[in-house]
Design an enzyme around this catalytic site. Structure first.
Site, PDB file in Angstrom:
ATOM      1  N   HIS A   1      21.546 -47.083  21.116  1.00  0.00           N
ATOM      2  CA  HIS A   1      21.408 -47.636  22.672  1.00  0.00           C
ATOM      3  C   HIS A   1      21.285 -49.153  22.132  1.00  0.00           C
ATOM      4  CE1 HIS A   1      20.270 -48.304  26.969  1.00  0.00           C
ATOM      5  NE2 HIS A   1      19.548 -49.242  26.327  1.00  0.00           N
ATOM      6  N   GLU A   2      20.351 -49.645  21.471  1.00  0.00           N
ATOM      7  CA  GLU A   2      19.958 -50.882  21.267  1.00  0.00           C
ATOM      8  C   GLU A   2      21.208 -51.801  20.580  1.00  0.00           C
ATOM      9  OE1 GLU A   2      17.663 -52.043  23.188  1.00  0.00           O
ATOM     10  OE2 GLU A   2      16.643 -50.329  23.638  1.00  0.00           O
TER      11      GLU A   2
ATOM     12  N   GLU B   1      23.656 -51.042  30.743  1.00  0.00           N
ATOM     13  CA  GLU B   1      22.828 -49.742  30.297  1.00  0.00           C
ATOM     14  C   GLU B   1      23.441 -48.664  30.100  1.00  0.00           C
ATOM     15  OE1 GLU B   1      19.731 -50.482  28.980  1.00  0.00           O
ATOM     16  OE2 GLU B   1      19.855 -52.666  29.764  1.00  0.00           O
TER      17      GLU B   1
ATOM     18  N   HIS C   1      23.829 -52.582  22.758  1.00  0.00           N
ATOM     19  CA  HIS C   1      23.814 -53.977  23.472  1.00  0.00           C
ATOM     20  C   HIS C   1      24.187 -55.163  22.608  1.00  0.00           C
ATOM     21  CE1 HIS C   1      21.727 -52.742  27.173  1.00  0.00           C
ATOM     22  NE2 HIS C   1      20.642 -52.226  26.420  1.00  0.00           N
TER      23      HIS C   1
END
Length: 334
Positions: A167-168, A237, A171
């Site tokens: 997920h990070e 997100e 980004h």
């Protein structure tokens, strides 16, 4: 800054936030519920980005056409860009110092493996001292970082940790820090244009009322655009959740989010630790410092069906966990 001591600025800010709270907690959720599912994530992001840009460009052009010599748009843009660019450049140093960030070779190996699966260059892995959390940050000077708190590492299983790291890294892959910095400038420019017009109205006996009316309209539009920017940020997100799911699978991504959500509600005293942070918009969620408990499929299904308060959703920096779990279910098989 001098703005914060100006009663006109304070009045406009309170008016704008009241407008945002009203619209975001009533009209926005109804509209969102009607259009949800009609477009793909990518199409939704594209349409929303185009809407933000068109409204912002049209509003700025209209204001400048009406205002004439009252406003120096170039000086305003230079000022706002300079302030935001400065924060962009120095924030990694502040974060490293604030959270006692330390490089960790074992975590770096996990990050390297996740990055390979996403076909991106691995960012620097650091362990931070905080309640369980994870976030991505960095810039062209410092490089890219993925930060995981020591308490989070002990809380999640290996595949859950990989999902959070995915997920990070997502980004970084999507350049969200830079994208949101640029989109965040648009409502700021509109707000300060309106603010300048209202001030100018006191110095113009002939067009004072007109200038004030256009200025107030610009302030209202700036907060409407801000709502759209917040919605766009939440879509990013979901986009990052998509990358975490690609790395570790739906089950691991959902379990990690479910653990986060359930612990957060079981230990609400840790809410203040996250809420008071200047970097809370970076966090994957408001984690808590607690020993991990098994998360069952029943827990996840119950969370998927949980109702979300519109006001709570507006006040949150991220999409509600029930909506994120349902989004992960909608992702196709890789």
């Amino acid at each position: 800054m001098i703005f914060f001591f100006d009663p006109i600025y304070m009045l406009l800010a309170m008016l704008g936030y009241a407008l945002m709270l009203t619209l975001a907690s009533t009209i926005a959720p109804r509209v969102a519920s009607r259009v949800s599912g009609k477009f793909s994530l990518f199409t939704s992001m594209l349409l929303l980005a185009m809407l933000i840009i068109l409204i912002s460009a049209g509003t700025i052009y209209t204001i400048l056409s009406f205002a004439g010599y009252y406003i120096s748009i170039y000086a305003l843009i230079v000022f706002l860009v300079a302030v935001n660019l400065l924060m962009y450049l120095i924030s990694p140093f502040i974060i490293n110092l604030s959270y006692s960030a330390k490089r960790d070779e074992e975590l770096q190996m996990v990050v390297n493996g996740v990055a390979r699966r996403l076909n991106v260059k691995p960012p620097k892995a650091v362990v931070v001292n905080s309640p369980p959390n994870a976030f991505a940050y960095g810039n062209i000077l410092t490089g890219r970082y993925v930060a995981i708190s020591d308490s989070l590492i002990s809380m999640l299983d290996r595949d859950e940790l990989e999902a959070v790291i995915g997920h990070e890294i997502g980004h970084h892959k999507h350049k969200d820090n830079l994208v949101m910095l640029l989109f965040g400038l648009l409502p700021s420019v509109i707000f300060y244009l309106g603010y300048a017009l209202i001030h100018a109205s006191f110095r113009d006996d002939r067009r004072g009322m007109q200038l004030a009316a256009v200025g107030f309209a610009a302030v209202i539009i700036s907060f409407l655009v801000q709502i759209l920017v917040l919605a766009f940020s939440r879509l990013r997100e979901y986009y990052a959740d998509f990358e975490g799911t690609r790395v570790a699978g739906k089950d691991a991504m959902q379990r990690s989010l479910a653990k986060i959500h359930l612990f957060y509600h079981r230990y609400p005293r840790y809410m203040d630790v996250i809420a008071d942070s200047k970097f809370r918009t970076l966090f994957i969620y408001a984690f808590v410092n607690a020993v991990a408990e098994p998360i069952t499929r029943m827990d996840i299904e119950r969370l998927k069906n949980a109702k979300v308060s519109p006001i709570q959703e507006f006040l949150s920096t991220h999409p509600p966990i029930p909506k994120r779990l349902r989004f992960i279910d909608s992702i196709g098989v890789f």
